[in-house]
Design a protein around this motif. Structure first.
Motif, short mmCIF file in Angstrom:
data_model
loop_
_atom_site.label_atom_id
_atom_site.label_comp_id
_atom_site.label_asym_id
_atom_site.label_seq_id
_atom_site.Cartn_x
_atom_site.Cartn_y
_atom_site.Cartn_z
N THR A 414 0.69 -1.11 0.06
CA THR A 414 -0.21 -0.05 -0.03
C THR A 414 0.96 1.31 -0.03
O THR A 414 2.14 1.21 0.45
N LEU A 415 0.42 2.35 -0.39
CA LEU A 415 1.12 3.46 -0.49
C LEU A 415 1.49 3.74 0.81
O LEU A 415 2.52 4.40 1.18
N SER A 416 0.53 3.80 1.78
CA SER A 416 0.81 4.25 3.24
C SER A 416 1.99 3.30 3.96
O SER A 416 3.09 3.85 4.61
N GLY A 417 1.98 2.10 3.35
CA GLY A 417 3.04 1.26 3.94
C GLY A 417 4.29 1.49 3.39
O GLY A 417 5.51 1.34 4.15
N VAL A 418 4.51 1.85 2.06
CA VAL A 418 5.55 2.40 1.38
C VAL A 418 6.25 3.54 1.85
O VAL A 418 7.48 3.62 2.30
N ALA A 419 5.16 4.44 2.09
CA ALA A 419 5.67 5.72 2.83
C ALA A 419 6.37 5.46 4.37
O ALA A 419 7.38 6.00 4.36
N ARG A 420 5.71 4.63 4.99
CA ARG A 420 6.37 4.33 6.30
C ARG A 420 7.64 3.64 6.46
O ARG A 420 8.44 4.15 7.13
N GLU A 421 7.82 2.86 5.32
CA GLU A 421 9.16 2.16 5.23
C GLU A 421 10.30 2.80 4.87
O GLU A 421 11.43 2.95 5.41
N ASN A 422 9.92 4.00 4.17
CA ASN A 422 10.71 5.00 3.58
C ASN A 422 11.02 6.38 4.48
O ASN A 422 11.43 7.25 3.68
N GLN A 423 10.16 6.49 5.51
CA GLN A 423 10.21 7.62 6.26
C GLN A 423 9.62 8.84 5.74
O GLN A 423 10.56 10.04 5.69
N THR A 424 8.74 8.71 4.91
CA THR A 424 8.05 9.87 4.29
C THR A 424 6.56 9.82 4.46
O THR A 424 6.17 9.03 5.18
N THR A 425 5.79 10.59 3.82
CA THR A 425 4.14 10.47 4.06
C THR A 425 3.67 10.13 2.53
O THR A 425 4.29 10.47 1.59
N VAL A 426 2.59 9.87 2.86
CA VAL A 426 1.55 9.66 1.63
C VAL A 426 1.45 10.74 0.81
O VAL A 426 1.46 10.91 -0.56
N SER A 427 1.11 11.84 1.37
CA SER A 427 0.87 13.05 0.48
C SER A 427 2.13 13.63 -0.35
O SER A 427 1.97 13.91 -1.66
N GLU A 428 3.18 13.32 0.22
CA GLU A 428 4.69 13.72 -0.23
C GLU A 428 4.84 12.70 -1.61
O GLU A 428 5.03 13.08 -2.64
N LEU A 429 4.60 11.55 -1.39
CA LEU A 429 4.66 10.39 -2.50
C LEU A 429 3.72 10.75 -3.69
O LEU A 429 3.98 10.67 -4.85
N MET A 430 2.38 11.11 -3.28
CA MET A 430 1.46 11.24 -4.18
C MET A 430 1.93 12.73 -4.98
O MET A 430 1.76 12.75 -6.45
#
Length: 451
Positions: A414-430
């Motif tokens: 999930t995007l939230s899981g990827v964000a958590r593993e890479n120490q960033t946020t969902v909104s920043e990835l989007m």
């Protein structure tokens, strides 16, 4: 003795006189038939025992195509043909003038016919080819504007046109186990296109999506219609012995560029074409000397870019496959002769080599090759992104390769899981990947800013 010899010669000549008409009356058999529907034409192929005299003409009210074959007998069964996806409603046939054959195609609409004969190849013998060209459909499918795909940042995508070589009646090279080049490269091209589409900032277009043939010039015309930034033609090599192996990358040679410049200058319809895509330079109204200089400059720039992206692809291919040659090769391939689009031809391996035929038949191996080709493409465009693209904007804003990593979405991610593993946020990835929501697909590659 002399009298007996004369009688023998006379009997022999009478026998030959009788045999020659019988041979002439034997005629040619139509032994098989195939049909290949494509977006802008349908190809009907008749397998014949030898070269054949024929006439083809179209009729209207109702729409029909008539094929008259001299001194010919029908041994094939037209009723077994699958006519779906073609303009043909029904095929009828009957003997004509004693020894001739007439074949009539009942059509859904008027078409423009074209016929020619093909010599035997690895798979088929002599063939009569009849193309049913849908001029109305072809005009309707011509894009009025070049393909431009914008992402959430308002920046356009890099357009990569992926060309699967051969197709339809042209099987390409055939391996020892019967693997056909046209099938292997279509599957690999579709995989490559999926990888390109999954990467933010890129859009892929395929020259063919099924088993049909597109002539070489039309493939480059499709790339120009899509306003492509890169044209990649995928093939599989072959040799008369099974020993040669390895992948190769080709760009256009200077010799091929010189002949292409002359061809463009000789054809008046090319004068209104643009050099360098939308907003480029038109040859319309230019004298031959100036037009020649513009073409030479465009061709030189295109070849230099082709060599650059080819070298990048070759570098990545070397990590997953044996290379046939260490450097990018150059040849006068017709499919590479677009004067304003960097174009490369990738030979995925030697299908005539038993081991490489086995590898190319494997989806896992084709996936590896496709990933390597796309990584090479991405490496090149990360360094030299075309102006106005998302990659150019990212590089200008300090978000190039030095400050990002890439992650390919796997099953269960999930995007939230990827964000958590890479120490960033969902909104920043989007925002960084130009996503409209937090949904991701398996196989999608996303860019992750460095923390």
């Amino acid at each position: 003795m002399a009298r007996m010899f004369s009688r023998w010669c006379l009997a022999g000549s009478v026998m030959l006189t009788l045999l020659f008409p019988m041979a002439a009356m034997a005629g040619v058999n139509v032994e098989g038939v195939r049909i290949w529907p494509a977006p802008d034409h349908t190809r009907l192929v008749l397998d014949v025992a030898d070269k054949i005299d024929h006439k083809v003409f179209a009729l209207s009210g109702p729409s029909r195509l008539v094929i008259d074959l001299e001194n010919t007998t029908l041994k094939a069964d037209f009723d077994k043909l699958d006519l779906s996806g073609s303009p043909v409603k029904r095929i009828r046939s009957a003997p004509r003038n004693g020894n001739d054959l007439r074949v009539v195609l009942d059509l859904k609409s008027d078409i423009k016919p074209r016929s020619f004969q093909l010599e035997p190849n690895q798979q088929y013998g002599h063939r009569l080819v009849v193309d049913l060209i849908d001029e109305g459909g072809l005009k309707a499918r011509k894009p009025s504007e070049p393909t431009v795909t914008e992402n959430a940042n308002g920046k356009r995508d890099i357009i990569v046109v992926v060309d699967a070589g051969h197709g339809g009646e042209d099987p390409g090279a055939i391996g020892p186990r019967g693997t056909r080049e046209k099938d292997v490269v279509l599957r690999m091209s579709k995989t490559l296109a999926e990888l390109i589409d999954a990467k933010p900032g890129y859009t892929a277009k395929l020259t063919r999506t099924g088993d049909y043939y597109i002539d070489l010039r039309s493939r480059t015309l499709l790339a120009r219609k899509h306003n492509a930034d890169l044209f990649v033609s995928v093939h599989a090599d072959a040799f008369r012995t099974p020993q040669p192996r390895g992948a190769s990358v080709f760009a256009l040679s200077q010799r091929g560029a010189t002949s292409e410049t002359a061809r463009w200058l000789a054809k008046t319809e090319n004068r209104s074409d643009l050099i360098g895509g939308a907003g480029g330079v038109s040859l319309d109204g230019r004298d031959d000397m100036l037009a020649g200089v513009l073409l030479d400059l465009s061709m030189t720039a295109s070849i230099n870019s082709s060599l650059g992206v080819g070298d990048s692809i070759l570098g990545r291919l070397g990590s997953v496959a044996k290379l046939h040659k260490k450097g990018v090769e150059q040849a006068a391939f017709a499919v590479l002769k677009s004067p304003d689009i960097p174009s490369v031809l990738v030979e995925a391996g030697f299908i005539s080599n038993p081991k490489e035929e086995q590898n190319l038949s494997s989806a896992w191996y084709r996936e590896k090759l496709s990933q390597a080709v796309f990584r090479g493409i991405d490496d090149y465009f990360q360094k030299t992104p075309p102006p106005g693209t998302l990659l150019a904007w990212q590089k200008q804003n300090g978000r190039g390769d030095g400050s990002v990593s890439q992650y390919r979405i796997r099953r269960g991610d999930t995007l939230s899981g990827v964000a958590r593993e890479n120490q960033t946020t969902v909104s920043e990835l989007m925002q960084y990947n130009g996503l409209n929501d937090d949904r991701v697909m398996v196989g999608q590659t996303i860019r992750i800013p460095a923390s």
